[in-house]
Design an enzyme around this catalytic site. Structure first.
Site, short mmCIF file in Angstrom:
data_model
loop_
_atom_site.label_atom_id
_atom_site.label_comp_id
_atom_site.label_asym_id
_atom_site.label_seq_id
_atom_site.Cartn_x
_atom_site.Cartn_y
_atom_site.Cartn_z
N GLY A 392 0.82 -1.20 0.00
CA GLY A 392 0.00 0.00 0.00
C GLY A 392 0.85 1.25 0.00
N VAL A 396 -0.14 4.98 5.39
CA VAL A 396 -1.49 4.46 5.61
C VAL A 396 -1.56 3.57 6.85
CG1 VAL A 396 -2.07 4.58 3.17
CG2 VAL A 396 -1.10 2.46 4.11
N PHE A 449 6.15 -3.80 2.90
CA PHE A 449 6.71 -3.12 1.73
C PHE A 449 6.60 -1.60 1.90
CE2 PHE A 449 5.93 -7.29 0.19
CZ PHE A 449 6.90 -7.52 -0.77
N GLN A 452 6.52 4.21 -0.30
CA GLN A 452 6.96 5.30 -1.15
C GLN A 452 7.11 4.81 -2.59
OE1 GLN A 452 8.40 4.33 1.64
NE2 GLN A 452 7.85 5.97 3.05
N ASP A 510 -11.61 4.52 13.08
CA ASP A 510 -12.14 5.26 14.21
C ASP A 510 -12.37 6.73 13.88
OD1 ASP A 510 -9.32 5.29 13.91
OD2 ASP A 510 -9.12 6.25 15.88
N ILE A 1191 10.76 -29.40 -53.18
CA ILE A 1191 11.87 -30.17 -52.62
C ILE A 1191 11.75 -30.36 -51.11
CG2 ILE A 1191 13.50 -29.54 -54.44
CD1 ILE A 1191 14.59 -27.38 -52.60
N LYS A 1216 11.16 -20.43 -50.43
CA LYS A 1216 10.41 -20.84 -49.24
C LYS A 1216 9.14 -20.02 -49.18
CE LYS A 1216 11.21 -21.67 -44.29
NZ LYS A 1216 12.20 -21.57 -43.20
N ASP A 1313 17.04 -23.44 -32.96
CA ASP A 1313 16.52 -24.63 -33.63
C ASP A 1313 17.63 -25.33 -34.41
OD1 ASP A 1313 14.58 -26.48 -34.27
OD2 ASP A 1313 13.87 -25.39 -36.03
#
EC number: 2.7.11.1
Length: 1487
Positions: A392, A396, A449, A452, A510, A1191, A1216, A1313
């Site tokens: 958060g 807080v 955590f 900021q 509160d 081919i 191709k 490959d």
């Protein structure tokens, strides 16, 4: 025993030879130097004549003449002497017994004085020990007859039979003069007899001195029962004296005699006996107990210093009680579980740092079951530690909430509120703080955590999906929904496909009215609860001031944790052992107090300790071992960080493994154990694997254990190429290191640039200065910082601390260089294209990571950058030439530089320049070397990077690639050394501020003079800027002028990132990455100006690689702005085309799109998306290519043989084609992108061992390439079995050269490959210029850091690429190359020999058991070694292809073959040279 030490470390044993034939025996045996062992000592026998040596040895051999009757007398005399010695010993024993009876009588009389009695006992004890030693020495000095040697040297009657009768039990050896091996019999008998006598003496010594370790060693080496009983008889008398002397308080030799008695009882097959060896200061477990006392029922080894229980203890099948209390045990062997009769195991007051404490606390039965389950592979343990993440915004109340949840249940709300008032309502947290919250059934690891925003980029390394998230917000904040929105999306992004468990916790309830609470709850339910797996109890409102809702929240957390799968009830016990072993190495070292009742008391203790340690400039840490189970075990220790003894294993950029140590003490289980621990912050992965194996994990279980401990927060491990080698044991420490730089509490990092000289202010007193370079390299691995190359003094870029928006000097540069879009359009001199990436969400920290990668791209000139943007130029050929000239003509030395440092700096720059520039060559002297640097500051243009995108002098670049790699490595080492030197200088500077100030004033005056002279010489056409940190740079004035001020071609690039601004925004795509490229003074018809397109393609590849590797779970949309909209109305937002619509049109053979705002104006796709049209290669027309027979079939479609025709000449080619088929729309798009990507990769390749791309065709998309007349390697090997070795090696070498070229590209190209079907043969003559070429680049990727993605064809694939979507490097091609070598070598496909495995079993064995094909036994060692190196399971151990080419080249020559044919350029090798120009057909590009 007479022995002496000789030069080579052997003990020499003197054996006298006596008798009539001694000269013969000594002469024969004097050259025998065969060593033999007695216990752990090595001996050699020296046969000598006593009359010659004038000394008397402990052993002698009696020689006898079998034909001489006097030999009988000699035998009788020797036997008589032996009998006399035995009688003397018996008399001594009788005298000792009489003295013992007298002492007993004296002992029973009352003593008149206690002090006198003590003195009397002490005196007798000393006297007893002296007598024991004297007796032992006397026995050793008495010569021992080893045996008789009887020789027959004459003719006559033999008395051998009579001699044997007289000898009795003394051995007799017959020497046969005609048997040349008789000396062996003599030596064997001598060594056996010497060994027997020495062991008897040592046995007596062990029992008389109470040396159990020596006794154990003797018993293990083997000794006769008679000797044991004889020693026991001697020992009984000694024990009696010990009882008398010590007044029954202690027994001097009771331990050794007890062990000896147990051995005799075992020989008598006595079961149920006990052995007590406590308080004897034993360092080792006597293994003779296992081999010679296997009938024991009770064994007490308590109060010793034994560190290990041997695995062989399982042989004590009858053992019922094992007492190992108060030792130094670190672990318990699994074999204890095999003691089926064991009822009581006592291991209290042992360190047991490598065994779970809570298991031992549950008793013997639980411990044995735990061990047995591990042996049987059962998963029956429960993990009740849950990771609790507090996230958060700052302010807080996260830290206060965490503290409230840790509070005692019995404390009143008033006392709790009073405590908060003392500490403040909120506690500021920097980075991440890890604490423990103890529950009845569950232990929570609370990760707090820092709220900021500056810390957000680093949070991603600690967030996992196996956790409970407490998203904390302030109910009194009117914009709380925006805060909650960011974090819900952040958590969701890090959770992948799983739904996270998020609790939405509002604080300060509160201070709110019921209406406010109801409104907040409605907002949360409508917008955010859907992101959480928790639906019923996801929302909680609490007050940390009066405790409202705290108890209920803790209950909810416990219940939800129990219902979820976070409490693992079926894990292997080996996981718990691994956790404990890692804890011993340094894991869990930063856990904060879990017992709230002890907080005040512990704080007081810490304060006292801190005062004591204030004299040291070291870090004080409070650590607690958090444990599972019902019993709270808290150890609070104040430790002093001492980094002076740290061991830096490797500080290179490729392999950085540093050990950070601090002394500690463990008092969890032992009050008397004060062993200093070495707390390591992170370890090498190979070291981690060793810990796994010591924790009884099989190789295939290591990955699962690693992921488990990572998700549980015990360790941190990231399976990426950069971080794979590291296992972070202390996440808190890593968070502290990150937050020490990325923090709001200091001003030393200005605008994202850290001068390394300021590290003194940041890290001094926290981390030893010698490890600062290692810490910087570690932060680079996590992409937190980037050390700027060629900087003096050294500096690092911290991207996340750059200004959010362009300000001050950055804004000034941007406004001057990046002119408003309407002004650029009105000039009619600009062409604009680009793209826009839209994300549904993007965590903070994305663009800083992208920025670091962009800075590594070559061929660009960085102008300025900030936290969410970068402005750069793409260098033209003319730019590169001007840059070279400017760097050669003008050079300003860094501040405080001398002529010596100037030379060094130039040399270093030269290395980097040659490695990063395709057109820069090193000069003979450092003063004329071209200096090429990276942009070191966002405030001006000071640096240039040159890349192969310019295509200048490619051939020269290829030849210099290997040298460049070496230069890079040297440069890295130089930089590391410079860092250390700079840091040392910084300390000196701090101590001599006054002197430095004077020096700085003088240097500033010198700099001013240099500036004045330079400006006068250059007519003020240049300006000199002073970037902070004493760095003066020359910048041309026209570098900051508008691009419209010149008519020369210029390419500008602006990359910016936009974050979501408001939660209530209606724009779904509120996270945007925008790329805009402006090309001034160029024409679309100019085929030479394709630099912008090439850079655009490389930039997109960089972005896509980062997104797929680190943000794969995010939804990404790529849009393309309409250039006609921009040209028509630059003030309005243009129409945006989806990239898929562009591809679809191209597949339909259409080259244009229709604008959504103006349907009358067609838009050319190659204009708005030049990356989809490769401008670097010709677009061939239909009448220029003739398609003939089919081919082959490729992954995208068909392959045909054909002809390329021009001016009545033709060239055989392969065509191709991309065929759509019946694929889905998404597959069509994906395959086209791969097909197009292959063309892009091939367009930049120019090497004789790479299949050449001649051009492309449209509708359908086709590639026209070189034709291989002999097909592919797979079918060639399938048909032809007998291939000459010379041709095999030539094929290997050609393929290696092709791959070497790929890996030497910048960035390296990963083929991904490589297999025999993708290797094509162009000649079967080993003396031809080219025999084999590499082809098929459909899966290839350029790799700045790594590439990723699932691949197929597992027989050819590296283990790290099989079955897991993870990142990897170009080393996967090295592995595949090993399989090609194997195929060429054997003619078989890899793994064909294994027919009993299914595919999944194959994959498991390749990944986890290092299964590899069997190399033929007749394979030359050079080739077999090369194959084994290349297919190493550890990518770091696979060699670079420069090494492979060198090895194969040397092997080729060593075969005495003809030299390898010189490979000519493509122009020379082509059958039709006039068709080719620079490797590309002389064709007219189709409009």
């Amino acid at each position: 025993m007479e022995t002496s030490q000789i030069r080579n470390g052997f003990n020499k044993v003197e054996v006298d030879v006596v008798g009539p034939l001694k000269d013969l025996l000594v002469r024969v045996m004097k050259n025998i130097n065969t060593p033999f062992k007695i216990l752990n000592e090595t001996f050699k026998i020296n046969y000598c004549d006593q009359q010659e040596t004038k000394t008397k040895s402990s052993f002698y051999i009696q020689t006898l003449d079998a034909n001489d009757k006097s030999s009988l007398e000699l035998t009788k005399s020797a036997i008589k002497n032996i009998q006399m010695q035995q009688q003397q010993q018996q008399q001594q024993q009788q005298q000792q017994q009489q003295q013992q009876h007298h002492d007993i009588f004296q002992f029973t009389q009352p003593s008149s004085s206690h002090n006198h009695s003590n003195h009397h006992h002490h005196h007798h004890q000393q006297q007893l020990q002296q007598q024991q030693q004297q007796q032992l020495q006397q026995q050793m000095k008495t010569p021992k007859l080893l045996f008789f040697i009887v020789m027959s040297v004459g003719v006559g009657k033999s008395y051998i039979k009579n001699i044997k009768e007289e000898a009795g039990t003394i051995p007799i050896l017959e020497w046969f003069t005609n048997y040349i091996r008789s000396w062996e019999e003599v030596f064997k008998l001598t060594s056996n007899q010497v060994t027997s006598h020495i062991k008897r003496q040592l046995l007596t010594k062990a029992c008389t001195t109470g040396n159990i370790n020596l006794l154990d060693e003797i018993l293990l080496s083997g000794i006769s029962k008679e000797q044991i009983k004889e020693t026991q008889t001697i020992g009984h008398g000694i024990i009696l004296k010990s009882l008398i002397v010590n007044n029954l308080d202690s027994i001097v030799v009771s331990g050794s005699m007890s062990l000896l008695g147990a051995v005799i009882d075992n020989d008598n097959d006595k079961k149920g006996s006990s052995l007590i060896l406590s308080k004897l200061n034993l360092n080792l477990f006597p293994k003779s107990i296992i081999t010679a006392c296997f009938n024991l029922a009770e064994l007490d080894l308590s109060y010793n210093n034994i560190k290990e229980i041997p695995k062989e203890i399982c042989q004590l099948k009858h053992l019922k009680i094992l007492n190992m209390n108060n030792n130094q045990l670190d672990d318990l062997p699994l074999e204890l579980a095999n003691l089926t009769n064991l009822k009581y195991l006592a291991v209290q007051d042992n360190p047991l740092n490598k065994f779970p404490h809570h298991i031992i606390e549950q008793g013997t039965k639980r411990t044995l079951v735990f061990l047995k389950n591990i042996i049987e592979g059962k998963k029956s343990e429960t993990w009740n530690k849950v990771k609790l993440m507090f996230v958060g915004q700052e302010g807080v109340g996260k830290s206060s909430l965490c503290k409230a949840l840790m509070g005692s249940r019995r404390r009143s709300s008033s006392s709790f509120a009073a405590e908060l008032q003392k500490s403040g309502d909120t506690i500021s947290t920097e980075g991440v703080k890890i604490q423990s919250i103890k529950g009845k059934k569950i232990d929570f690891y609370a990760w707090d955590f820092g709220g900021q925003q500056v810390f957000y980029p680093t949070h991603q390394f600690f967030l996992t999906n196996q956790a409970l998230y407490l998203l904390v917000f302030k109910l009194t904040d009117p914009n709380f929904a925006e805060r909650v929105n960011y974090w819900t999306l952040q958590i969701k992004a890090n959770s992948g496909l799983s739904v996270p468990m998020i609790f939405l916790v509002g604080t300060h309830c509160d201070a709110c009215t019921p209406e406010q609470l109801s409104s907040a709850e409605q907002i949360l339910k409508e917008n955010f609860v859907k992101y959480s797996r928790i639906r019923q109890n996801a929302i909680s409102f609490v007050s940390c001031t009066n405790g409202t809702g705290i108890k209920e929240l803790k209950k909810i957390l416990t219940n939800e944790a129990e219902k979820s799968n976070l409490i693992k009830s079926n894990i292997p016990g080996s996981y718990l052992i691994l956790e404990q072993r890692l804890t011993d190495r340094g894991a869990n070292s930063s856990r904060i107090l879990i017992n709230q009742n002890n907080i005040n008391q512990n704080n007081n203790n810490n304060n006292n300790n801190n005062n004591h340690n204030n004299c040291n400039n070291n870090e004080n840490c409070t650590t607690t071992a958090a444990t599972a189970g019902t019993t709270t075990m808290t150890s609070t220790t104040t430790t002093t960080t001492n980094y002076s003894n740290e061991n830096i294993l490797n500080t290179s950029s490729n392999s950085l493994i540093a050990l950070f140590t601090r002394s500690n003490s463990n008092s969890n289980l032992s009050n008397n154990y004060q062993k200093p621990l070495v707390n390591q912050k992170y370890i090498d992965y190979n070291d981690f694997e060793r810990e796994c194996k010591l924790s009884h994990l099989a190789q295939e279980e290591i990955q699962g254990a690693t992921e488990f401990l990572h998700n549980m927060g015990i360790i941190l491990h990231y399976d990426t190429p950069i971080l794979r080698s590291l296992v972070v044991l202390d996440p808190q420490w890593l968070a502290d290191v990150m937050s020490s730089l990325i923090t709001f509490s200091h001003n030393w990092i200005k605008n994202g640039i850290l001068n390394h000289s300021e590290l003194v202010s940041i890290w001094s007193g926290k981390y030893d200065q010698s490890i600062w370079p290692s810490l910087l390299k570690l932060l680079e691995k996590f992409e937190v910082s980037y050390e700027l190359p060629n900087e003096f003094p050294s500096r690092s870029l911290i991207p996340s601390l750059l200004p959010e928006e362009p300000i001050d000097r950055i804004q000034e540069i941007k406004e001057k260089l990046w002119i408003p879009l309407p002004e650029a359009i009105e000039s009619k001199r600009v062409q604009i294209f680009g793209c826009q990436y839209n994300f549904d969400f993007m965590p903070l920290g994305f663009f800083p990571r992208l920025l670091l990668r962009i800075l590594l791209i070559k061929g660009i000139d960085i102008k300025t950058y900030w936290a969410n943007g970068i402005l750069l130029d793409i260098l033209t050929t003319e730019d590169i030439k001007i840059q070279k000239l400017n760097h050669k003509k003008h050079s300003i030395l860094p501040n405080n530089s001398s002529s010596t440092s100037s030379s060094t700096s130039s040399s270093t720059s030269s290395s980097t320049s040659s490695s990063s520039s395709s057109s820069t060559s090193s000069s003979s002297t450092s003063t004329t070397t071209t200096t090429v640097q990276i942009q070191s500051s966002p405030f001006g243009n000071s640096t240039t990077i040159v890349n192969k995108l310019t295509n200048i002098d490619n051939n020269n670049n290829n030849n210099n690639n290997n040298n460049n790699n070496n230069n890079n490595n040297n440069n890295i080492n130089n930089n590391n050394n410079n860092n250390n030197n700079n840091n040392n200088n910084n300390n000196n500077n701090n101590n001599n501020n006054n002197n430095n100030n004077n020096n700085n004033n003088n240097n500033n005056n010198n700099i001013k003079n240099i500036i004045n002279n330079f400006e006068n010489q250059n007519n003020l056409n240049n300006i000199i800027t002073n970037n902070f940190g004493g760095k003066f740079e020359i910048i041309k004035k026209n570098d900051f002028e508008s691009p419209l001020s010149s008519k020369k071609p210029k390419h500008q690039v602006l990359v910016t990132f936009k974050n979501q601004k408001s939660f209530e925004s209606k724009d779904k795509d509120t996270y945007k990455l925008n790329v805009e490229i402006r090309s001034f003074n160029v024409s679309n018809n100019n085929d030479k100006d394709f630099l912008a397109s090439l850079f655009f393609q490389q930039l997109l590849s960089t972005i896509d690689t980062l997104l797929s590797g680190s943000y794969g779970g995010l939804k990404v949309t790529r849009l393309i702005p309409c250039i006609h909209c921009i040209e028509k109305d630059p003030h309005s937002e243009p129409h945006l085309f989806d990239i898929n619509s562009c591809i679809s049109q191209l597949l339909l053979g259409k080259s244009q799109l229709v604008c959504g705002k103006d349907s009358t104006t067609p838009v050319r796709i190659d204009y708005i998306a030049p990356d989809l049209s490769i401008k670097k290669i010709p677009i061939l027309l239909e009448d220029q290519v003739v398609c003939e027979e089919q081919i082959g079939v490729g992954g995208f479609g068909l392959v045909h043989k054909g002809k390329l025709i021009l001016q009545d000449k033709s060239l055989v080619v392969a065509i191709k084609s991309y065929i759509v088929g019946n694929s889905s729309a998404s597959d069509i798009i994906r395959k086209f992108q791969e097909f197009h990507h292959e063309m892009y990769i091939m367009s930049s390749l120019n090497h004789l061992n790479i299949v050449k791309l001649f051009g492309s065709m449209q509708n359908p998309p086709r590639m026209v390439m070189e034709f291989a007349p002999h097909g592919d390697l797979y079918h060639f090997l399938e048909k032809k079995k007998n291939i000459k070795w010379s041709f095999k090696v030539r094929l290997m070498l050609d393929i290696a050269k092709g791959i070497e070229y790929l890996q030497n590209q910048n960035p390296p190209i990963v083929h991904r490959d490589l297999r025999s079907p993708n290797i094509f043969l162009f000649s079967l003559d080993e003396n031809a210029p080219v025999c084999a070429k590499v082809a098929d680049f459909g899966l290839s990727q350029q790799s700045l850091y790594s590439v990723s993605g699932l691949l197929g064809n597992f027989q050819w694939m590296a283990p790290e690429t099989i079955g897991a979507e993870e990142s990897y490097t170009e080393k996967i091609d090295t592995y595949s190359f090993s399989m090609i070598l194997f195929t060429i070598l054997t003619g078989e496909c890899p793994f064909d020999e294994f027919t009993s495995f299914g595919k999944m079993e194959f994959i498991r064995k390749i990944r986890e058991e290092d299964l590899r094909p069997t190399i033929p036994s007749d394979c030359p060692p050079t080739i077999s070694n090369l194959i084994e190196l290349c297919w190493s399971g550890d990518p770091k151990k696979r060699p670079h292809f420069s090494y492979i080419v060198k090895e194969l080249t040397n092997f080729y020559y060593n075969l005495n073959l003809s030299p390898i044919p010189e490979q000519k350029s493509i122009n020379d090798k082509s059958p039709h040279p006039d068709l080719i120009s620079n490797g590309v057909p002389k064709l007219q590009i189709a409009k």
